[in-house]
Scaffold this motif. Structure first.
Motif, PDB file in Angstrom:
ATOM      1  N   VAL A  16       0.877  -1.352  -0.092  1.00  0.00           N
ATOM      2  CA  VAL A  16       0.164  -0.051   0.137  1.00  0.00           C
ATOM      3  C   VAL A  16       0.882   1.408   0.112  1.00  0.00           C
ATOM      4  O   VAL A  16       1.983   1.282   0.605  1.00  0.00           O
ATOM      5  CB  VAL A  16      -0.766   0.105   1.246  1.00  0.00           C
ATOM      6  N   HIS A  17       0.473   2.343  -0.744  1.00  0.00           N
ATOM      7  CA  HIS A  17       1.142   3.587  -0.600  1.00  0.00           C
ATOM      8  C   HIS A  17      -0.033   4.568  -1.107  1.00  0.00           C
ATOM      9  O   HIS A  17      -0.553   4.680  -2.083  1.00  0.00           O
ATOM     10  CB  HIS A  17       2.098   3.418  -1.669  1.00  0.00           C
ATOM     11  N   ASN A  18      -0.305   5.514  -0.034  1.00  0.00           N
ATOM     12  CA  ASN A  18      -1.170   6.626  -0.165  1.00  0.00           C
ATOM     13  C   ASN A  18      -2.427   6.029  -0.733  1.00  0.00           C
ATOM     14  O   ASN A  18      -3.009   6.513  -1.707  1.00  0.00           O
ATOM     15  CB  ASN A  18      -0.617   7.672  -1.173  1.00  0.00           C
ATOM     16  N   THR A  19      -2.882   5.128  -0.316  1.00  0.00           N
ATOM     17  CA  THR A  19      -4.233   4.126  -0.997  1.00  0.00           C
ATOM     18  C   THR A  19      -5.491   4.709  -0.556  1.00  0.00           C
ATOM     19  O   THR A  19      -6.424   4.895  -0.989  1.00  0.00           O
ATOM     20  CB  THR A  19      -3.929   2.833  -0.363  1.00  0.00           C
ATOM     21  N   GLY A  20      -5.560   5.453   0.710  1.00  0.00           N
ATOM     22  CA  GLY A  20      -6.632   6.219   1.257  1.00  0.00           C
ATOM     23  C   GLY A  20      -7.729   5.331   1.434  1.00  0.00           C
ATOM     24  O   GLY A  20      -7.813   4.161   1.941  1.00  0.00           O
ATOM     25  N   LYS A  21      -8.925   5.705   0.832  1.00  0.00           N
ATOM     26  CA  LYS A  21     -10.364   5.144   0.930  1.00  0.00           C
ATOM     27  C   LYS A  21     -10.164   3.453   0.281  1.00  0.00           C
ATOM     28  O   LYS A  21     -11.001   2.642   0.557  1.00  0.00           O
ATOM     29  CB  LYS A  21     -11.395   5.859   0.275  1.00  0.00           C
ATOM     30  N   TYR A  22      -9.206   3.169  -0.863  1.00  0.00           N
ATOM     31  CA  TYR A  22      -9.370   1.929  -1.419  1.00  0.00           C
ATOM     32  C   TYR A  22      -8.859   0.832  -0.353  1.00  0.00           C
ATOM     33  O   TYR A  22      -9.283  -0.188  -0.748  1.00  0.00           O
ATOM     34  CB  TYR A  22      -8.168   2.035  -2.496  1.00  0.00           C
ATOM     35  N   ASP A  73      -8.227 -18.237  11.150  1.00  0.00           N
ATOM     36  CA  ASP A  73      -6.827 -18.482  11.771  1.00  0.00           C
ATOM     37  C   ASP A  73      -6.003 -19.377  11.022  1.00  0.00           C
ATOM     38  O   ASP A  73      -5.047 -20.087  11.367  1.00  0.00           O
ATOM     39  CB  ASP A  73      -6.980 -19.363  13.162  1.00  0.00           C
ATOM     40  N   GLU A  74      -6.392 -19.439   9.691  1.00  0.00           N
ATOM     41  CA  GLU A  74      -5.706 -20.376   8.664  1.00  0.00           C
ATOM     42  C   GLU A  74      -5.288 -19.290   7.509  1.00  0.00           C
ATOM     43  O   GLU A  74      -4.629 -20.041   6.595  1.00  0.00           O
ATOM     44  CB  GLU A  74      -6.724 -21.368   8.010  1.00  0.00           C
ATOM     45  N   TYR A  75      -5.447 -18.193   7.775  1.00  0.00           N
ATOM     46  CA  TYR A  75      -4.577 -17.092   6.746  1.00  0.00           C
ATOM     47  C   TYR A  75      -4.433 -16.113   7.260  1.00  0.00           C
ATOM     48  O   TYR A  75      -4.993 -15.583   8.524  1.00  0.00           O
ATOM     49  CB  TYR A  75      -5.404 -16.985   5.412  1.00  0.00           C
ATOM     50  N   GLU A  76      -3.314 -15.224   6.764  1.00  0.00           N
ATOM     51  CA  GLU A  76      -2.902 -13.939   7.204  1.00  0.00           C
ATOM     52  C   GLU A  76      -2.621 -12.879   6.285  1.00  0.00           C
ATOM     53  O   GLU A  76      -2.840 -13.320   5.067  1.00  0.00           O
ATOM     54  CB  GLU A  76      -1.569 -13.926   8.040  1.00  0.00           C
ATOM     55  N   VAL A  77      -3.234 -11.663   6.565  1.00  0.00           N
ATOM     56  CA  VAL A  77      -3.095 -10.682   5.756  1.00  0.00           C
ATOM     57  C   VAL A  77      -2.228  -9.723   6.047  1.00  0.00           C
ATOM     58  O   VAL A  77      -2.198  -9.327   7.177  1.00  0.00           O
ATOM     59  CB  VAL A  77      -4.623  -9.711   5.691  1.00  0.00           C
ATOM     60  N   ILE A  78      -0.824  -9.376   5.230  1.00  0.00           N
ATOM     61  CA  ILE A  78       0.133  -8.750   5.545  1.00  0.00           C
ATOM     62  C   ILE A  78       0.180  -7.563   4.695  1.00  0.00           C
ATOM     63  O   ILE A  78       0.374  -7.373   3.543  1.00  0.00           O
ATOM     64  CB  ILE A  78       1.516  -9.465   5.208  1.00  0.00           C
ATOM     65  N   TYR A  79      -0.197  -6.355   5.292  1.00  0.00           N
ATOM     66  CA  TYR A  79       0.040  -5.039   4.542  1.00  0.00           C
ATOM     67  C   TYR A  79       1.170  -4.514   4.874  1.00  0.00           C
ATOM     68  O   TYR A  79       2.078  -4.609   5.667  1.00  0.00           O
ATOM     69  CB  TYR A  79      -1.085  -4.075   5.296  1.00  0.00           C
ATOM     70  N   VAL A  80       2.038  -4.083   3.611  1.00  0.00           N
ATOM     71  CA  VAL A  80       3.323  -3.575   3.875  1.00  0.00           C
ATOM     72  C   VAL A  80       3.254  -2.061   3.386  1.00  0.00           C
ATOM     73  O   VAL A  80       2.909  -1.784   2.072  1.00  0.00           O
ATOM     74  CB  VAL A  80       4.228  -4.308   3.053  1.00  0.00           C
ATOM     75  N   ASP A  81       3.466  -0.968   4.054  1.00  0.00           N
ATOM     76  CA  ASP A  81       3.089   0.411   3.667  1.00  0.00           C
ATOM     77  C   ASP A  81       4.368   0.908   3.184  1.00  0.00           C
ATOM     78  O   ASP A  81       5.564   0.692   3.666  1.00  0.00           O
ATOM     79  CB  ASP A  81       2.790   1.233   4.876  1.00  0.00           C
ATOM     80  N   ASP A  82       4.453   1.258   1.901  1.00  0.00           N
ATOM     81  CA  ASP A  82       5.676   1.966   1.086  1.00  0.00           C
ATOM     82  C   ASP A  82       5.897   3.388   1.577  1.00  0.00           C
ATOM     83  O   ASP A  82       5.892   4.255   0.533  1.00  0.00           O
ATOM     84  CB  ASP A  82       5.522   1.458  -0.132  1.00  0.00           C
ATOM     85  N   GLY A  83       6.051   3.875   2.757  1.00  0.00           N
ATOM     86  CA  GLY A  83       6.203   5.115   3.031  1.00  0.00           C
ATOM     87  C   GLY A  83       5.128   6.164   2.523  1.00  0.00           C
ATOM     88  O   GLY A  83       5.308   7.164   2.159  1.00  0.00           O
ATOM     89  N   SER A  84       3.823   5.782   2.949  1.00  0.00           N
ATOM     90  CA  SER A  84       2.663   6.693   2.587  1.00  0.00           C
ATOM     91  C   SER A  84       2.924   8.048   3.348  1.00  0.00           C
ATOM     92  O   SER A  84       3.457   8.012   4.379  1.00  0.00           O
ATOM     93  CB  SER A  84       1.340   6.031   3.012  1.00  0.00           C
ATOM     94  N   SER A  85       2.146   8.989   2.953  1.00  0.00           N
ATOM     95  CA  SER A  85       2.231  10.378   3.330  1.00  0.00           C
ATOM     96  C   SER A  85       0.554  10.990   3.538  1.00  0.00           C
ATOM     97  O   SER A  85       0.608  11.948   4.133  1.00  0.00           O
ATOM     98  CB  SER A  85       3.041  11.316   2.363  1.00  0.00           C
ATOM     99  N   GLY A  98       8.624   3.664  -4.093  1.00  0.00           N
ATOM    100  CA  GLY A  98       8.179   4.045  -5.519  1.00  0.00           C
ATOM    101  C   GLY A  98       7.644   3.229  -6.385  1.00  0.00           C
ATOM    102  O   GLY A  98       7.304   3.447  -7.531  1.00  0.00           O
ATOM    103  N   TRP A  99       7.601   1.957  -5.905  1.00  0.00           N
ATOM    104  CA  TRP A  99       7.011   0.797  -6.750  1.00  0.00           C
ATOM    105  C   TRP A  99       6.537  -0.313  -6.044  1.00  0.00           C
ATOM    106  O   TRP A  99       7.436  -0.533  -4.779  1.00  0.00           O
ATOM    107  CB  TRP A  99       7.988   0.212  -7.896  1.00  0.00           C
ATOM    108  N   PRO A 100       5.618  -1.416  -6.364  1.00  0.00           N
ATOM    109  CA  PRO A 100       5.188  -2.608  -5.475  1.00  0.00           C
ATOM    110  C   PRO A 100       6.499  -3.466  -5.077  1.00  0.00           C
ATOM    111  O   PRO A 100       6.238  -4.410  -4.362  1.00  0.00           O
ATOM    112  CB  PRO A 100       4.048  -2.997  -6.320  1.00  0.00           C
ATOM    113  N   PRO A 126      11.703   1.992  -8.693  1.00  0.00           N
ATOM    114  CA  PRO A 126      10.635   2.322 -10.089  1.00  0.00           C
ATOM    115  C   PRO A 126      10.883   1.523 -10.949  1.00  0.00           C
ATOM    116  O   PRO A 126      11.683   1.813 -11.914  1.00  0.00           O
ATOM    117  CB  PRO A 126      10.925   3.757 -10.056  1.00  0.00           C
ATOM    118  N   TRP A 127      10.690   0.231 -11.069  1.00  0.00           N
ATOM    119  CA  TRP A 127      11.089  -0.652 -12.266  1.00  0.00           C
ATOM    120  C   TRP A 127       9.847  -1.235 -12.955  1.00  0.00           C
ATOM    121  O   TRP A 127       9.136  -2.225 -12.292  1.00  0.00           O
ATOM    122  CB  TRP A 127      11.823  -1.789 -11.353  1.00  0.00           C
ATOM    123  N   ILE A 128       9.427  -0.732 -13.743  1.00  0.00           N
ATOM    124  CA  ILE A 128       8.060  -1.094 -14.540  1.00  0.00           C
ATOM    125  C   ILE A 128       8.387  -2.244 -15.050  1.00  0.00           C
ATOM    126  O   ILE A 128       9.454  -2.840 -15.337  1.00  0.00           O
ATOM    127  CB  ILE A 128       7.569  -0.037 -15.644  1.00  0.00           C
TER     128      ILE A 128
END
Length: 643
Positions: A12-18, A34-46, A72-74, A174-176
């Motif tokens: 996630v990065h500056n994702t807001g409402k999404y 208890d059989e799955y986990e959700v891992i959010y990784v914030d990429d320096g959101s402002s 700058g990229w996922p 930043p690697w498209i």
């Protein structure tokens, strides 16, 4: 978390409402929490994104949050998520997309059943056309399965041990094209790949602010061309070279050449972008094509794509523009005949062909024992004055029918295939035609399950001679009118109709259409037991499926009614409530938005005595029985007589 089956990694990065829009689909999975986990990784959101994901983690024990400086990229956030993942499998999800409610459970079961390294779940999208890759579920395949290259996004399930064993990581910064690099490496290494096509697992949705489009991909700092070169070399390093156009390496490279290289030479891009910028892209694509792609890749292209490649590699930008302008005008014409219900399916004969911008068929000319592209199509294209040979008109040609759930963005494939053939057209000409039969089964189309309530549009995808089009199936019926008789299927009404633009659609369970005077004839005969026959063709409905519910008007009263499949396979019976708050007499029964009655309800003391067809005339004996219908002895006689 002990015993974690799946780790869902969400950068996630500056994702807001999404974040809030995506989260319910992640946290409401059928797989136990208890059989799955959700891992959010914030990429320096402002913005407030970190607070939003921390709030989720505070409420849900299976949610964790990690932060890192902006990259700058996922790629970097996904790699960090991999390092923290404990699941047996990893599923990558973007913050503005969604999962189907049973996605993780179904994908995990499919992965375990097949001991898969990679599992591709059916994708639904508002941004791209459906992929035939998801036409059928595949238990096990390898990179030799050509259809895999249709899906190069990272939104898949990967066995974590497989990722670790081969050191698979996303390029960082930043690697498209970081998704192509990761996924192609995984395909090359995987020994067992599975495809789950009978359930919509991943919804890849277009954001209303345009934040997830890739039109910024050519920003020089993203290194598009050098990154594309890296992916090409990765594929070449992992496969043996060959001059055979159908060799594995050339088939894999075809996707990159067609999507990333030839896109710079064809509509809409070459006609849409500012000419100076597009010329620069054209030249960059030309150098990459010449330097990295074997000649066999170009030789294996369909006729018009091969011409585009020729114009590109000789640097003829103006010629490519002229060709794009002509091909942009090419349309697909569809012919629909014999639309009807048969054996529980909506059936029609379908023919598809290409038309030039002037409305004439796009043809091939036969000359000197060879076939040549339609000269009218090439008029004004530099370098084609002597014509362009169609060496193999069937090269990579196919056509298929697909059905779109208008409310849910799901795509389904009806039974049957379309055959591509050359059809003589007189005077040494022929045309490429795709034809076959539509067989749409509302009770099995959705991955073996009934279609959901709603409107379902019938589309065709055509790829002929290097021209690809996704079009609605259009017939010559009256716009807005029924396309075939109504059907009773699975306890619901299925109503085929032509839209206002003359395109074929099927309304399941009266989402927009209603059974009315334009979709049902009038009952003509009297029946007993408070029911009347309607001449209503129906799909194979059984007693277990239950009746179809609908509203009818009895005089001024709106009543709930039911349609019940008849035993003869061609009629349905109309059933009204036993009690009606109406005065004694004979009351017209009409369907919604219908003037003429389909039956008459005979009421006595608030009870429905019987239904009569409009053509029925009661005799004196019947009127006498009606008058004394509340007499105990008469009721007993009526029961004995089966009335």
């Amino acid at each position: 978390m002990p015993g974690v089956k799946v780790s869902v990694i969400v950068p996630v990065h500056n994702t807001g409402k999404y974040v809030d829009e995506c989260a319910p689909s992640l946290l409401g999975q059928s797989l136990p929490a208890d059989e799955y986990e959700v891992i959010y990784v914030d990429d320096g959101s402002s913005d407030d994104t970190p607070a939003r994901v921390e709030k989720l983690a505070a409420v849900h024990p299976n949610v964790q949050v990690h932060t890192r400086p902006n990259s700058g990229w996922p790629g970097a956030p996904r790699n960090l998520g991999i390092r923290h993942a404990e699941g047996e499998y990893i599923q990558f999800v973007d913050h503005d997309d969604m999962l189907g409610p049973e996605a993780l459970e179904r994908l995990y079961e499919h992965a375990k059943h097949n001991d898969a390294d990679v599992v591709l779940g059916k994708m639904s999208s508002t941004m791209v056309r459906p992929r035939r890759l998801f036409r059928h579920t595949v238990d096990v395949c390898t990179i030799e399965y050509d259809e895999l290259m249709q899906s190069m996004s990272p939104h898949k399930m990967f066995r974590r041990a497989f990722i670790e064993e081969h050191g698979l990581l996303f390029p960082e910064g930043p690697w498209i094209l970081e998704d192509l690099a990761f996924v192609s490496a995984a395909y090359l290494k995987a020994e067992r790949i599975s495809v789950l096509a009978d359930y919509p697992c991943y919804y890849w949705m277009k954001r209303d602010d345009g934040g997830n489009n890739t039109r910024h991909r050519f920003n020089p700092r993203h290194g598009f061309w050098s990154n594309c070169r890296t992916v090409v070399r990765q594929i070449k390093d992992g496969t043996p070279p060959s001059d055979d156009i159908d060799a594995l390496q050339n088939r894999l490279l075809h996707r990159l050449y067609h999507v990333e290289i030839l896109s710079r030479t064809r509509e809409p891009e070459i006609l849409r972008e500012e000419p100076a910028a597009q010329r620069e892209r054209f030249e960059a694509a030309r150098h990459l094509a010449i330097e990295e792609f074997p000649a066999a890749v170009r030789e294996g292209l369909p006729t018009l794509s091969r011409l585009r490649a020729e114009l590109l590699e000789r640097g003829d930008f103006d010629g490519a523009v002229a060709l794009a302008e002509r091909i942009r005008e090419v349309k697909v014409r569809s012919t629909v005949g014999g639309l009807r219900w048969k054996g529980g399916r909506l059936v029609a004969d379908v023919t598809l062909d290409l038309q030039r911008g002037d409305g004439e068929p796009l043809v091939l000319l036969e000359r000197d024992g060879k076939r040549w592209l339609d000269p009218e199509l090439l008029a004004g294209v530099p370098g084609t004055e002597d014509g362009w040979e169609a060496r193999d008109p069937f090269r990579l040609a196919y056509a298929e029918l697909v059905v779109k759930d208008r409310d849910r963005e799901d795509w389904w494939y009806p039974e049957g295939d379309l055959e591509v053939r050359l059809e003589p057209f007189g005077q040494g000409r022929s045309r490429l035609v795709a034809s076959g039969r539509l067989r749409l089964d509302p009770e099995r189309l959705a991955g073996g399950r009934p279609l959901a309530r709603g409107v379902h549009d019938v589309w065709a995808y055509v790829q002929l001679l290097g021209v690809d089009r996704m079009v609605r199936l259009t017939g010559d019926g009256t716009p807005g009118a029924p396309a075939a008789g109504p059907a009773l299927t699975g306890g619901r009404l299925a109503l085929p109709y032509w839209t206002g633009s003359g395109q074929l659609a099927l309304d399941v369970d009266q989402r927009r259409r209603r059974l009315g005077s334009d979709t049902a004839g009038a009952a003509a005969a009297n029946t007993a037991r408070g029911e009347a026959s309607l001449p209503l063709p129906y799909l194979a409905a059984t007693a277990a499926s239950g009746p179809a519910r609908l509203k009818v008007t009895v005089s001024a009263l709106t009543a709930d009614a039911a349609l019940i499949a008849g035993d003869d396979g061609t009629t349905a019976r109309l059933r009204l409530p036993a009690r009606l708050r109406l005065p004694d007499g004979r009351h017209p029964v009409a369907l919604p938005r219908s003037g003429a009655p389909v039956a008459y309800a005979v009421v006595r003391d608030g009870a429905l005595l019987r239904l009569e067809g409009p053509a029925h005339a009661s005799g004196a004996g019947r009127r006498f029985l009606d008058a004394v219908a509340d007499h105990r002895q008469v009721r007993r006689v009526r029961r004995r007589l089966g009335r």
